[in-house]
Design a protein around this motif. Structure first.
Motif, short mmCIF file in Angstrom:
data_model
loop_
_atom_site.label_atom_id
_atom_site.label_comp_id
_atom_site.label_asym_id
_atom_site.label_seq_id
_atom_site.Cartn_x
_atom_site.Cartn_y
_atom_site.Cartn_z
N LEU A 1 2.30 3.50 8.60
CA LEU A 1 1.96 3.91 7.24
C LEU A 1 0.69 3.23 6.77
O LEU A 1 -0.14 3.83 6.08
N LEU A 2 0.52 1.97 7.15
CA LEU A 2 -0.70 1.25 6.78
C LEU A 2 -1.92 1.96 7.34
O LEU A 2 -2.95 2.08 6.67
N MET A 3 -1.80 2.48 8.53
CA MET A 3 -2.92 3.18 9.18
C MET A 3 -3.31 4.45 8.43
O MET A 3 -4.50 4.73 8.24
N VAL A 4 -2.34 5.21 7.97
CA VAL A 4 -2.66 6.51 7.36
C VAL A 4 -2.91 6.45 5.86
O VAL A 4 -3.58 7.33 5.31
N PHE A 5 -2.42 5.40 5.17
CA PHE A 5 -2.61 5.35 3.72
C PHE A 5 -3.77 4.48 3.27
O PHE A 5 -4.27 4.64 2.16
N LEU B 1 0.81 -1.22 0.00
CA LEU B 1 0.00 0.00 0.00
C LEU B 1 0.84 1.26 0.00
O LEU B 1 0.38 2.32 -0.46
N THR B 2 2.07 1.18 0.50
CA THR B 2 2.90 2.37 0.51
C THR B 2 3.32 2.81 -0.89
O THR B 2 3.75 3.95 -1.08
N PHE B 3 3.19 1.93 -1.89
CA PHE B 3 3.49 2.33 -3.27
C PHE B 3 2.33 3.10 -3.90
O PHE B 3 2.49 3.74 -4.94
N GLY B 4 1.14 3.00 -3.29
CA GLY B 4 -0.05 3.61 -3.88
C GLY B 4 0.06 5.08 -4.24
O GLY B 4 -0.35 5.49 -5.33
N PRO B 5 0.63 5.91 -3.37
CA PRO B 5 0.68 7.34 -3.69
C PRO B 5 1.57 7.72 -4.86
O PRO B 5 1.54 8.87 -5.29
N TYR B 6 2.41 6.78 -5.37
CA TYR B 6 3.23 7.19 -6.51
C TYR B 6 3.29 6.18 -7.65
O TYR B 6 3.97 6.38 -8.65
N VAL B 7 2.56 5.06 -7.53
CA VAL B 7 2.70 4.03 -8.56
C VAL B 7 2.26 4.52 -9.93
O VAL B 7 2.87 4.19 -10.96
N ALA B 8 1.22 5.36 -10.01
CA ALA B 8 0.76 5.85 -11.31
C ALA B 8 1.76 6.81 -11.95
O ALA B 8 1.70 7.05 -13.16
N ASP B 9 2.67 7.38 -11.15
CA ASP B 9 3.69 8.27 -11.71
C ASP B 9 4.55 7.54 -12.74
O ASP B 9 5.11 8.17 -13.64
N TYR B 10 4.65 6.20 -12.61
CA TYR B 10 5.54 5.43 -13.47
C TYR B 10 4.78 4.68 -14.56
O TYR B 10 5.38 3.91 -15.31
N SER B 11 3.48 4.91 -14.65
CA SER B 11 2.71 4.37 -15.78
C SER B 11 2.08 5.49 -16.60
O SER B 11 1.45 5.23 -17.61
N ARG B 12 2.28 6.74 -16.19
CA ARG B 12 1.59 7.86 -16.84
C ARG B 12 2.13 8.19 -18.23
O ARG B 12 1.48 8.89 -18.99
N LYS C 1 9.43 -1.92 11.79
CA LYS C 1 8.13 -2.59 11.90
C LYS C 1 7.04 -1.58 12.21
O LYS C 1 5.98 -1.55 11.56
N ASN C 2 7.25 -0.75 13.22
CA ASN C 2 6.23 0.23 13.61
C ASN C 2 6.03 1.29 12.54
O ASN C 2 4.92 1.80 12.36
N PHE C 3 7.09 1.61 11.81
CA PHE C 3 6.98 2.57 10.71
C PHE C 3 6.06 2.03 9.62
O PHE C 3 5.15 2.73 9.16
N VAL C 4 6.25 0.76 9.23
CA VAL C 4 5.41 0.17 8.18
C VAL C 4 3.95 0.09 8.63
O VAL C 4 3.03 0.43 7.88
#
Length: 479
Positions: free
Chosen positions: A362-366, A211-222, A356-359
């Motif tokens: 991130l899951l919580m906010v994204f 899920l952490t790739f979600g905010p930028y994955v479309a940048d590389y298919s645009r 671990k807590n960082f990942v």
């Protein structure tokens, strides 16, 4: 048309016009496989075992998480060819031109955090290759390489992804062979019975990674042609990301189990060196370190590039511009990389627990952000956007969109009682025996609040409105 002769990418947050579209969705496989088949994913997989799961159930849980998160991640990727826009620019259609800044700030923090952890691990690999024992050397070398490739941009990042995929396949095949032939894997399997709390933690680690790739994955298919099939973009992205991540995390889970059984060294103290030891040491270990550096370089370039895009998206919300100069682009990228290098230089020794807590944070906010973006794109606006209005706070989407912002806030807050983290463990988590299901609650509640509200206040045009006639496709076939 952007100057094609320059080595440095000219485009930034504006829509990519049809005349500059190129490539095939196969490129999404190599990019995302290379970005996932890397040392931090190995560490992510090992965490599931280090923090309590049996190696077998950890691997199954990670697979479930990667598949679930990978579906969401690839659905974001499928938006790129149709819209030709960076992911966070398109999120202005849901949050408003100013409102989109709120998740953007969190996204930038994510990029810097992941870039820092990647720099720490890659710095260790570079030092082992060079035979030096000064942490700053490897960190600075890796930071400089990341800066160069991120500044060059889209085309070179994809090329690096292809190189990392080839090296990753060779390195991971050898590591898998070495682990399976040199150690009795049966000694670390089924040592514990099935436990819901640790199994759900493994799922969360896999899903959170994707899920952490979600905010930028479309940048590389645009940059793909506008008539590129959404299905093909989805499946190539999904296969590369889930395949690379699950393979790396499986090796990580096995490494964590072997380390816990005191076989092959101490993974907790030296993650990079441990992988070299698993490979057998010597020149083979050096090759594994090169694999580590190439994989981390790919994803760190994505992080630096994505942070630049998000920083510019924040700035242009105020000045209403839809482009930035190359000088500004370089300055933004260097600033992000400098921050990640400084954090890496002063990184805490409690690396695994913090990661671990960082990942999981991130899951919580994204998770709520992904729900809002995907529900709007596939169910409300159905890919119809007023593209000029994305750059105008006084346009169709306005400054703030209450439906998205309130739903996002509720989606984050409702997860708090279900959290299981070092800083805070929610009361419901105690009743569940320590299982963290916060992200599942976030998905359900965010969708329940946002979908009916957004449907009632739909701002989408009847057809996509393009910046100019040259940007509009003659026909976009169904996927």
């Amino acid at each position: 048309m952007a100057a094609a002769s320059s080595a440095v990418e000219a485009r930034s947050i504006e829509m990519i016009p049809p005349g500059e579209r190129h490539g095939h969705p196969k490129s999404q496989f190599t990019l995302w496989f290379g970005a996932n088949a890397q040392i931090t994913a190995i560490v992510d997989g090992a965490l599931a075992v280090v923090f309590g799961a049996d190696a077998f159930w950890a691997i199954i849980g990670l697979l479930v998480g990667n598949v679930l998160g990978g579906i969401v991640m690839a659905l974001h990727s499928a938006q790129g060819p149709r819209l030709g826009l960076p992911q966070m620019i398109s999120s202005r259609a849901q949050f408003g031109v100013y409102g989109a800044v709120i998740p953007l700030v969190l996204v930038i923090l994510m990029y810097v955090g992941f870039a820092s952890t990647g720099t720490v691990l890659s710095g260790q690999a570079i030092n082992l290759i060079l035979g030096v024992n000064v942490p700053a050397v490897g960190i600075l070398v890796f930071g400089a390489a990341t800066a160069l490739l991120a500044i060059l941009g889209y085309k070179y990042i994809h090329a690096l992804g292809r190189i990392a995929t080839v090296l990753g396949l060779a390195g991971f095949l050898y590591l898998t062979f070495a682990v399976l032939t040199r150690y009795d894997i049966g000694q670390i399997m089924f040592l514990k019975g099935f436990e819901w709390p640790t199994f759900l933690t493994a799922i969360a680690l896999g899903a959170g990674w994707q899920l952490t790739f979600g905010p930028y994955v479309a940048d590389y298919s645009r940059y793909l042609p506008q008539d590129t099939s959404e299905r093909r973009t989805f499946w190539y992205t999904f296969a590369g990301s889930v395949g690379g991540a699950q393979w790396a995390m499986t090796i990580g889970a096995l490494a964590g189990g072997l380390s816990a059984a005191h076989l092959g060294g101490d993974f907790l103290k030296n993650q990079v060196g441990y992988m070299g030891d698993l490979a057998g040491g010597g020149l083979v270990a050096v090759f594994i370190y090169l694999v580590i550096v190439s994989g981390k370089l790919t994803v760190n370039c994505l992080n630096a590039y994505g942070a630049f895009m998000c920083s510019v998206t924040i700035g242009t919300a105020v000045n209403r511009r839809d482009t930035v100069s190359r000088t500004a682009r370089i300055a933004f990228i260097l600033l992000v990389i400098a921050a990640s290098v400084l954090i890496a230089l002063f990184a805490s020794k409690d690396f695994l627990n913090l990661f671990k807590n960082f990942v999981l944070m991130l899951l919580m906010v994204f998770t709520p952000w992904s729900v809002i973006n995907l529900v709007d794109y596939y169910k409300i606006s159905r890919d119809r956007l007023d593209i000029p209005a994305l750059y105008n706070p006084d346009g169709r989407y306005g400054r703030w969109n209450a439906a998205a912002l309130v739903s996002y806030g509720i989606g984050v807050v409702v997860q708090i009682p279900f959290l299981a983290q070092a800083l805070y463990t929610g009361p419901v988590t105690h009743w569940l025996g320590g299982a963290d299901i916060s992200w599942i609650v976030g998905i359900v509640v965010t969708m329940a609040v946002y979908y009916p509200w957004a449907k009632a206040t739909n701002r989408a045009p009847l057809e996509t409105i393009y910046p100019d006639e040259d940007a509009a496709p003659a026909r976009v076939p169904a996927s």
